[in-house]
Design an enzyme around this catalytic site. Sequence first.
Site, mmCIF file in Angstrom:
data_model
loop_
_atom_site.group_PDB
_atom_site.id
_atom_site.type_symbol
_atom_site.label_atom_id
_atom_site.label_comp_id
_atom_site.label_asym_id
_atom_site.label_seq_id
_atom_site.Cartn_x
_atom_site.Cartn_y
_atom_site.Cartn_z
ATOM 1 N N ASP A 70 -15.648 71.245 -36.919
ATOM 2 C CA ASP A 70 -14.411 70.683 -37.468
ATOM 3 C C ASP A 70 -13.396 70.456 -36.341
ATOM 4 O O ASP A 70 -12.327 69.888 -36.561
ATOM 5 C CB ASP A 70 -13.837 71.538 -38.615
ATOM 6 C CG ASP A 70 -13.509 72.957 -38.200
ATOM 7 O OD1 ASP A 70 -13.760 73.325 -37.030
ATOM 8 O OD2 ASP A 70 -12.994 73.723 -39.051
ATOM 9 N N SER A 71 -13.775 70.859 -35.124
ATOM 10 C CA SER A 71 -12.967 70.506 -33.949
ATOM 11 C C SER A 71 -12.906 68.989 -33.776
ATOM 12 O O SER A 71 -12.086 68.487 -33.004
ATOM 13 C CB SER A 71 -13.547 71.152 -32.682
ATOM 14 O OG SER A 71 -14.921 70.875 -32.554
ATOM 15 N N GLU B 84 -16.448 83.833 -31.144
ATOM 16 C CA GLU B 84 -15.467 83.064 -30.363
ATOM 17 C C GLU B 84 -14.349 83.961 -29.837
ATOM 18 O O GLU B 84 -13.713 84.710 -30.585
ATOM 19 C CB GLU B 84 -14.867 81.942 -31.236
ATOM 20 C CG GLU B 84 -13.873 81.085 -30.445
ATOM 21 C CD GLU B 84 -13.532 79.756 -31.113
ATOM 22 O OE1 GLU B 84 -14.105 79.428 -32.169
ATOM 23 O OE2 GLU B 84 -12.678 79.032 -30.559
ATOM 24 N N GLU C 112 -16.587 80.019 -41.422
ATOM 25 C CA GLU C 112 -15.807 81.024 -40.690
ATOM 26 C C GLU C 112 -15.509 82.211 -41.613
ATOM 27 O O GLU C 112 -15.187 82.020 -42.783
ATOM 28 C CB GLU C 112 -14.471 80.420 -40.223
ATOM 29 C CG GLU C 112 -14.637 79.344 -39.174
ATOM 30 C CD GLU C 112 -13.301 78.791 -38.664
ATOM 31 O OE1 GLU C 112 -12.237 79.366 -38.983
ATOM 32 O OE2 GLU C 112 -13.342 77.783 -37.954
ATOM 33 N N ASP D 15 -20.187 71.865 -39.819
ATOM 34 C CA ASP D 15 -19.120 72.852 -39.999
ATOM 35 C C ASP D 15 -18.410 72.605 -41.332
ATOM 36 O O ASP D 15 -17.886 71.502 -41.567
ATOM 37 C CB ASP D 15 -18.108 72.638 -38.854
ATOM 38 C CG ASP D 15 -17.490 73.920 -38.372
ATOM 39 O OD1 ASP D 15 -17.806 74.989 -38.915
ATOM 40 O OD2 ASP D 15 -16.685 73.842 -37.412
HETATM 41 O O1 KIV Z 1 -15.436 73.404 -34.545
HETATM 42 C C1 KIV Z 1 -15.943 73.818 -33.493
HETATM 43 O O2 KIV Z 1 -16.097 73.089 -32.496
HETATM 44 C C2 KIV Z 1 -16.351 75.212 -33.427
HETATM 45 C C3 KIV Z 1 -16.774 75.735 -32.100
HETATM 46 C C4 KIV Z 1 -15.598 75.971 -31.245
HETATM 47 C C5 KIV Z 1 -17.636 76.932 -32.213
HETATM 48 O O3 KIV Z 1 -16.307 75.887 -34.409
#
Ligand code: KIV
Length: 267
Positions: A47-48, A185, A118, A86
């Site tokens: 989700d980044s 993380e 998460e 994610d």
């Molecule tokens: O969304 C993401 O990129 C992540 C990584 C930082 C593990 O959750």
Amino acid sequence: MDNKKVTINTLSEMKANGEKITMLTCYDYLMSVLLDNAGIDMMLVGDSVGNVLLGYENTLPVTMDEMIHHCKTVTRGAKRAFIVGDMPFMSYQVSIEEAVRNAGRFIKEANVQAVKLEGGQEILETIKKLVSIGIPVMGHLGLTPQSLNVFGGYGLRGGSQEESAKILNDAKELEEAGAFSIVLEKIPANLARQITLNLKIPTIGIGAGVNCDGQVLVTHDMLGMFEKFTPKFAKKYAEIGKEMKQCFKDYIDEVKSQKFPSEEHSY
Ligand code: KIV
């Protein structure tokens, strides 16, 4: 490296054999082809994507439809790598039923092999349900960016004895609930080592030291493309952003000065 599709079994064999697992984030077809050809073991459609590609301040506004769109492009580009989607904020927190429906979309519509959630104790029942219906789940402990507003920032997690004991306990419970792997993380390297030694499932670290079973980074950070914010743990393997800017400037100069297109590029 063999070209066989990476599966959950491959990943647990890699842990058993002490072979490090490589993972990078991926949000589109072109990058997926490049990463897959390079031999990456896992790709995370994180989700980044919200901060890196969509221009949001953080990951909180990212929607299910945005995630599905990006996951579809990534799975079209990868033949070998194991792809994890994610689950965005509020797609699995309201109820187990909603979590099942949304996780199901990742598998049915976007063709990913697993989803990532998460959290610790509060999502154990959700994980059990997803795994029981055939959806592999990756956990994510330590710095969990979707809880940004509860923690008041992106600081180190597990620094105190109490917090570190909770993260270790959450990791054991995620494994018991059926998670096939856990992202750790921004936690102290010693804590990540202890968790890794205590679990049968692979740990994938980001800012968690060298003793995890594998490592993940945000691809645009490691390529030096995302200039807004780079955490200490994000080693830059290149300065692609600077190179791209130089290319754009060269193009602008050449068009303005009529150096491009030359004879060579004309009919
Ligand atoms: O969304 C993401 O990129 C992540 C990584 C930082 C593990 O959750």
